[in-house]
Design a protein around this motif. Structure first.
Motif, PDB file in Angstrom:
ATOM      1  N   GLY A  15      77.647-102.168  47.351  1.00 50.73           N
ATOM      2  CA  GLY A  15      78.792-102.758  46.678  1.00 50.73           C
ATOM      3  C   GLY A  15      78.702-102.715  45.166  1.00 50.73           C
ATOM      4  N   GLY A  16      77.541-102.369  44.660  1.00 53.71           N
ATOM      5  CA  GLY A  16      77.334-102.323  43.222  1.00 53.71           C
ATOM      6  C   GLY A  16      77.808-101.025  42.595  1.00 53.71           C
ATOM      7  N   SER A  17      77.532-100.901  41.301  1.00 54.01           N
ATOM      8  CA  SER A  17      77.994 -99.745  40.534  1.00 54.01           C
ATOM      9  C   SER A  17      76.873 -99.175  39.676  1.00 54.01           C
ATOM     10  N   LEU A  18      76.966 -97.900  39.419  1.00 55.95           N
ATOM     11  CA  LEU A  18      76.099 -97.206  38.476  1.00 55.95           C
ATOM     12  C   LEU A  18      76.927 -96.145  37.765  1.00 55.95           C
ATOM     13  N   ARG A  19      76.510 -95.815  36.556  1.00 51.98           N
ATOM     14  CA  ARG A  19      77.130 -94.691  35.853  1.00 51.98           C
ATOM     15  C   ARG A  19      76.049 -93.688  35.491  1.00 51.98           C
ATOM     16  N   LEU A  20      76.200 -92.495  35.992  1.00 53.63           N
ATOM     17  CA  LEU A  20      75.279 -91.416  35.672  1.00 53.63           C
ATOM     18  C   LEU A  20      75.808 -90.615  34.489  1.00 53.63           C
ATOM     19  N   SER A  21      74.880 -90.101  33.701  1.00 53.36           N
ATOM     20  CA  SER A  21      75.227 -89.233  32.578  1.00 53.36           C
ATOM     21  C   SER A  21      74.429 -87.944  32.676  1.00 53.36           C
ATOM     22  N   CYS A  22      75.012 -86.893  32.190  1.00 52.02           N
ATOM     23  CA  CYS A  22      74.317 -85.604  32.115  1.00 52.02           C
ATOM     24  C   CYS A  22      74.709 -84.954  30.800  1.00 52.02           C
ATOM     25  N   THR A  23      73.710 -84.719  29.956  1.00 50.84           N
ATOM     26  CA  THR A  23      73.950 -84.097  28.660  1.00 50.84           C
ATOM     27  C   THR A  23      73.404 -82.685  28.666  1.00 50.84           C
ATOM     28  N   ALA A  24      74.240 -81.763  28.251  1.00 48.11           N
ATOM     29  CA  ALA A  24      73.861 -80.353  28.204  1.00 48.11           C
ATOM     30  C   ALA A  24      73.486 -79.948  26.788  1.00 48.11           C
ATOM     31  N   SER A  25      72.518 -79.047  26.691  1.00 52.00           N
ATOM     32  CA  SER A  25      72.156 -78.452  25.413  1.00 52.00           C
ATOM     33  C   SER A  25      71.967 -76.967  25.628  1.00 52.00           C
ATOM     34  N   GLY A  26      72.137 -76.210  24.562  1.00 49.85           N
ATOM     35  CA  GLY A  26      71.962 -74.767  24.653  1.00 49.85           C
ATOM     36  C   GLY A  26      73.155 -74.039  25.234  1.00 49.85           C
ATOM     37  N   ILE A  27      74.246 -74.756  25.391  1.00 49.53           N
ATOM     38  CA  ILE A  27      75.448 -74.155  25.965  1.00 49.53           C
ATOM     39  C   ILE A  27      76.652 -74.968  25.518  1.00 49.53           C
ATOM     40  N   ILE A  28      77.784 -74.277  25.346  1.00 49.90           N
ATOM     41  CA  ILE A  28      79.019 -74.986  24.974  1.00 49.90           C
ATOM     42  C   ILE A  28      79.656 -75.467  26.272  1.00 49.90           C
ATOM     43  N   ALA A  29      79.234 -76.639  26.711  1.00 52.13           N
ATOM     44  CA  ALA A  29      79.594 -77.109  28.045  1.00 52.13           C
ATOM     45  C   ALA A  29      81.093 -77.290  28.224  1.00 52.13           C
ATOM     46  N   ARG A  30      81.803 -77.554  27.118  1.00 52.14           N
ATOM     47  CA  ARG A  30      83.210 -77.918  27.261  1.00 52.14           C
ATOM     48  C   ARG A  30      84.061 -76.795  27.840  1.00 52.14           C
TER      49      ARG A  30
END
Length: 112
Positions: A15-30
């Protein structure tokens, strides 16, 4: 060299919540679709959600209405907001770009 670094996993009650993050480097992720996968013990890795460069999103049926994928192109980062977590969401969550670059994963454990 492309690197993806996930964070935000942990132990949470059902029932709880979490927020995951993923940061990219070495590439124009957008300019690329970014994906979140997960792998539970003894199971195959599965695609959880993805988001295109234009912001279109897709989800596996089991998380629809509970998870939200988003991205911050200025930070080269993709997020996975996970609400109403269930024990069956327990897995290592991986970030992916271009279907060939993977992070090391972050463990999410949901207790009943």
């Amino acid at each position: 060299q492309v690197q993806l670094v996930e964070s935000g996993g942990g132990l949470v009650q059902a029932g709880g919540s979490l927020r995951l993050s993923c940061t990219a480097s070495g590439i124009i992720a957008r300019i690329y679709t970014m994906r979140w996968y997960r792998q539970a013990p003894g199971k195959q890795r599965e695609l959880v959600a993805d988001i295109t460069s234009g912001g279109d999103t897709n989800y596996v049926d089991s998380v629809k209405g509970r998870f939200t994928i988003s991205r911050d192109n200025a930070k080269n980062t993709v997020y996975l907001q996970m609400n109403s977590l269930k024990p069956e969401d327990t897995a290592v969550y991986y970030c992916n770009i271009l279907l060939k670059f993977w992070g090391k994963g972050t463990l999410v454990t949901v207790s009943s």
